[in-house]
Design an enzyme around this catalytic site. Structure first.
Site, PDB file in Angstrom:
ATOM      1  N   ARG A 274      -9.295 -15.113   4.763  1.00 41.40           N
ATOM      2  CA  ARG A 274      -9.423 -14.762   6.297  1.00 41.40           C
ATOM      3  C   ARG A 274      -9.949 -13.435   6.515  1.00 41.40           C
ATOM      4  O   ARG A 274     -11.476 -13.093   6.334  1.00 41.40           O
ATOM      5  CB  ARG A 274      -8.427 -15.283   7.209  1.00 41.40           C
ATOM      6  CG  ARG A 274      -8.993 -15.502   8.651  1.00 41.40           C
ATOM      7  CD  ARG A 274      -9.141 -14.387   9.445  1.00 41.40           C
ATOM      8  NE  ARG A 274      -7.864 -13.255   9.910  1.00 41.40           N
ATOM      9  CZ  ARG A 274      -7.707 -12.235  10.387  1.00 41.40           C
ATOM     10  NH1 ARG A 274      -8.902 -11.826  10.980  1.00 41.40           N
ATOM     11  NH2 ARG A 274      -6.540 -11.797  10.645  1.00 41.40           N
TER      12      ARG A 274
ATOM     13  N   ARG B  40       1.140 -19.992  15.916  1.00 41.78           N
ATOM     14  CA  ARG B  40       1.455 -18.811  16.239  1.00 41.78           C
ATOM     15  C   ARG B  40       0.320 -18.204  17.196  1.00 41.78           C
ATOM     16  O   ARG B  40      -0.736 -18.748  17.426  1.00 41.78           O
ATOM     17  CB  ARG B  40       1.115 -17.840  14.943  1.00 41.78           C
ATOM     18  CG  ARG B  40       1.282 -16.567  15.174  1.00 41.78           C
ATOM     19  CD  ARG B  40       0.409 -15.705  14.416  1.00 41.78           C
ATOM     20  NE  ARG B  40      -0.879 -15.703  15.063  1.00 41.78           N
ATOM     21  CZ  ARG B  40      -2.085 -15.078  14.256  1.00 41.78           C
ATOM     22  NH1 ARG B  40      -1.796 -14.303  13.130  1.00 41.78           N
ATOM     23  NH2 ARG B  40      -3.207 -15.104  14.889  1.00 41.78           N
TER      24      ARG B  40
ATOM     25  N   HIS C 188      -4.127  -2.842  10.260  1.00 41.96           N
ATOM     26  CA  HIS C 188      -5.285  -2.281   9.630  1.00 41.96           C
ATOM     27  C   HIS C 188      -4.984  -0.976   8.983  1.00 41.96           C
ATOM     28  O   HIS C 188      -3.727  -0.350   9.509  1.00 41.96           O
ATOM     29  CB  HIS C 188      -6.380  -2.285  10.542  1.00 41.96           C
ATOM     30  CG  HIS C 188      -7.058  -3.517  10.380  1.00 41.96           C
ATOM     31  ND1 HIS C 188      -7.998  -3.877   9.640  1.00 41.96           N
ATOM     32  CD2 HIS C 188      -6.859  -4.538  11.151  1.00 41.96           C
ATOM     33  CE1 HIS C 188      -8.360  -5.178   9.946  1.00 41.96           C
ATOM     34  NE2 HIS C 188      -7.694  -5.625  10.789  1.00 41.96           N
TER      35      HIS C 188
ATOM     36  N   HIS D  39       7.962  16.781 -16.254  1.00 42.02           N
ATOM     37  CA  HIS D  39       8.124  15.466 -15.951  1.00 42.02           C
ATOM     38  C   HIS D  39       8.555  14.457 -17.117  1.00 42.02           C
ATOM     39  O   HIS D  39       9.287  13.883 -17.329  1.00 42.02           O
ATOM     40  CB  HIS D  39       6.872  14.623 -15.319  1.00 42.02           C
ATOM     41  CG  HIS D  39       6.743  15.223 -13.889  1.00 42.02           C
ATOM     42  ND1 HIS D  39       6.276  14.309 -12.820  1.00 42.02           N
ATOM     43  CD2 HIS D  39       7.380  16.530 -13.129  1.00 42.02           C
ATOM     44  CE1 HIS D  39       6.513  15.116 -11.615  1.00 42.02           C
ATOM     45  NE2 HIS D  39       6.807  16.260 -11.570  1.00 42.02           N
TER      46      HIS D  39
END
Lengths: 416, 416
Positions: free
Chosen positions: B41, B161, B224, B319
């Protein structure tokens, strides 16, 4: 969880009329944050990064022109080239101040000062993980060394920051004790680093807010993006009283990187529009990202805030209709602020007639609303069958318009 | 800001031993969140999306197998094809429940129910922006229509909903009034949507926490990513009592999209490891992202959490040293959870001898630590001059090793 107020903090940003403007906490620094741009340090730790001296000079210059406050460079101890380049960039006379990021020991600090930097960023791991598996030092030894190194750097008239590494997995009392001691020793900034990228905004708020009550100096924050929270953590840190945010262009750094400069600008132009627009040269962002992307040979992510190819593309009919009436309906950022434009797609099955109407007008054609609805239905039918380009939809519109004219001509003929 | 406790909320997740585990609020849902996957969607609103029926079936099946709770489809009112495809997907017999997202009016709701969906997601804009420039309806009319439509959908035995659009720019009292009314009318979920992508985590926490005190039904959230906060906002919403998160694969959607499924998994496998690992089929993530990326013709962003090409690449010497001793030092996510592996780069000027030692061992060569330090220095010198590939560094190591053997053979000869 409160504490002494930050002596160096002034009044909070004036409220703006934006419905997205922040709660105006007295502690919030969203209205006057500073950026420590680390593309030339953290960014050099990105898998694809191999910067030549020329690349470094261009990146430093572009970022300084953009308006970042500080540029952080790779430790001059890393290699001969790193040392030479650090000196070169210090001598460019850029507006941005130059920092270098070194391990917290006297040898590294001396080499840093030698290069002529404006500030030395000291770092040491304080989590039990890093103390056990990395350097193996006790908190007492860390503090003793830190103070010696800080005093040395200060004696040279150079700014100094002290940062823990992996701050969110460090013992809270340990790091507060350490920060309090280095603050007393006169550091300009303490740094909080989410080295593994696992912190959430609420964890950030709690730690920075607590620290704000413990130290008087500025607070720098550094967020990795392993769990997608690096931008949100940065704005939350500012809300909690942090003063400086570390960024890199496109977020490049170890693993999947840190808070990206561009995404932070997207965030801050919404949170603190006046300050952000006046201080940073936003229309330059795209060129900076494109340059760095080309140097490290990556594509700008399709979904990048602001500069992703579709960041201002509107497709659903319902969105397009409202955007045409008022762009603020579905845009929180005006693309023009970044020298960009919006695009309304009409090439899909989910388009609507208002979007098509806008295109019809752009094409200079004269159709009634009912005719536009009819041609919209033709576009949607075609888009159900195959992907359409803008050329395709333009052809559908033009051919519909031509047919109308032909019909009309025919009718005129018949009547005549 | 407190209120009635959510009647449908049970006890909070058990504490885990992870140092990144969340504060165990009674209200938090991080230990039992559900996913509403909206690639079919929201994702169809992405600029590049043109899904064939076959694409839709494959995406729906993969996502259902992955373990998402719901699949949300484009409104069947959008086009004939959307209607047919919605029916087709409802008939696949997938484990995930099927929803479709329609405008809040009777005509759309009827068409949705006709398709055989498990639930109808009603949406209407409630901000002054959308009310003025989109549909032009008053809050009274919105509420009246909403209740009629909700009652209709419920009467058909279908889940429902009700969501506002642009919730964060809507009047708080207006939307709380509306949500309270639809909750009373028996909706299964209310939805909060940051339609323009401008919300910050603190705004999300405040709104969802307030809403949690007003309604008894589930709370769905939709974020968003225009300002880079969509993942952080999702986890913060769960902390504030939201129960459902909307996602799409790679975040595809309008503009630069919404909360990406993969990034949310990265976040939640850290925040709520046991639940996330047991519920979702994490090793499938990469294949799902690759399939959707190929369909919509984008590259997976280089800096994507988990599946970006460098998400588990370690480069800086400091690291690499610690990672080799214990991966948790610089990794908050174990790549093996997603069927992936880590990579330690030794091809740059910032590498260190511990990383090189690990490569020497992988190559099955026998060198002392002093010899490894010497070859590391050769690698760093070469990396200062030009970009190195792993082949190049292997050659440097092999040639160093050969020279040693030659020297040793020569010495043996001399002695002999």
């Amino acid at each position: 969880m409160c504490g002494t107020e930050n002596e160096r903090a002034g009044p909070a940003q004036k409220p703006t009329s934006s419905p997205y403007s922040q709660v105006q906490d007295y502690i919030s620094q969203v209205g006057r944050y500073q950026i420590i741009e680390s593309t030339l340090r953290e960014g050099e730790q990105f898998a694809n990064a191999f910067f030549t001296t020329e690349n470094k000079i261009k990146i430093a210059t572009m970022l300084s022109d953009f308006g970042v406050d500080y540029l952080e460079l790779t430790s001059p101890v890393s290699s001969e080239k790193s040392y030479e380049d650090c000196k070169t960039i210090c001598n460019l006379g850029l507006k941005a101040k130059i920092l270098t990021h070194v391990r917290c020991n006297m040898e590294d600090a001396k080499k840093a000062v030698e290069c002529g930097v404006d500030g030395v960023d000291l770092v040491i791991g304080t989590s039990s993980f890093l103390r056990e598996f990395s350097h193996g030092k006790s908190m007492e030894l860390i503090q003793k060394t830190a103070i010696e190194v800080i005093e040395y750097v200060k004696s040279k008239g150079v700014q100094v920051r002290f940062s823990s590494e992996d701050s969110f997995r460090s013992d809270l009392v340990d790091i507060l004790t350490l920060y309090k001691a280095v603050d007393k020793a006169g550091v300009d900034r303490v740094g909080v680093a989410d080295t593994v990228g696992g912190a959430t905004p609420r964890m950030v708020y709690d730690l920075v807010r607590t620290l704000r009550g413990v130290v008087g100096c500025d607070i720098e924050t550094h967020f990795h993006d392993d769990t997608g929270c690096a931008v949100a953590n940065a704005v939350t840190a500012l809300e909690a009283g942090a003063t400086h945010i570390d960024t890199s262009v496109l977020g490049i750094g170890e693993r999947n990187g840190i808070t990206p400069l561009g995404a932070l600008m997207a965030r801050m132009v919404v949170t603190s529009p006046e300050y952000t627009k006046s201080k940073y040269n936003l229309p330059q962002l795209k060129a900076i990202e494109e340059y760095v992307a080309s140097v490290v040979q990556v594509n700008i992510p399709f979904n990048n805030p602001v500069t992703g190819f579709c960041a201002f593309t509107h497709k659903a009919g319902i969105h397009a209709k409202a955007i045409l009436a008022n762009p603020s309906t579905y845009e929180i950022i005006d693309p023009a602020l970044f020298g960009l434009t919006r695009y309304i797609s009409i090439t899909s099955r989910i388009t609507g007639w208002n979007a098509v109407k806008s295109r019809v007008q752009q094409l200079g054609l004269d159709l009634t609303d009912d005719q536009i609805k009819e041609v919209t239905s033709k576009i949607k039918q075609m888009a159900d069958i195959r992907p359409l380009a803008i050329d395709d939809t333009d052809s559908i519109i033009h051919s519909y318009h031509l047919n109308l004219q032909a019909d009309s001509a025919l009718q005129t003929k018949v009547v005549a």
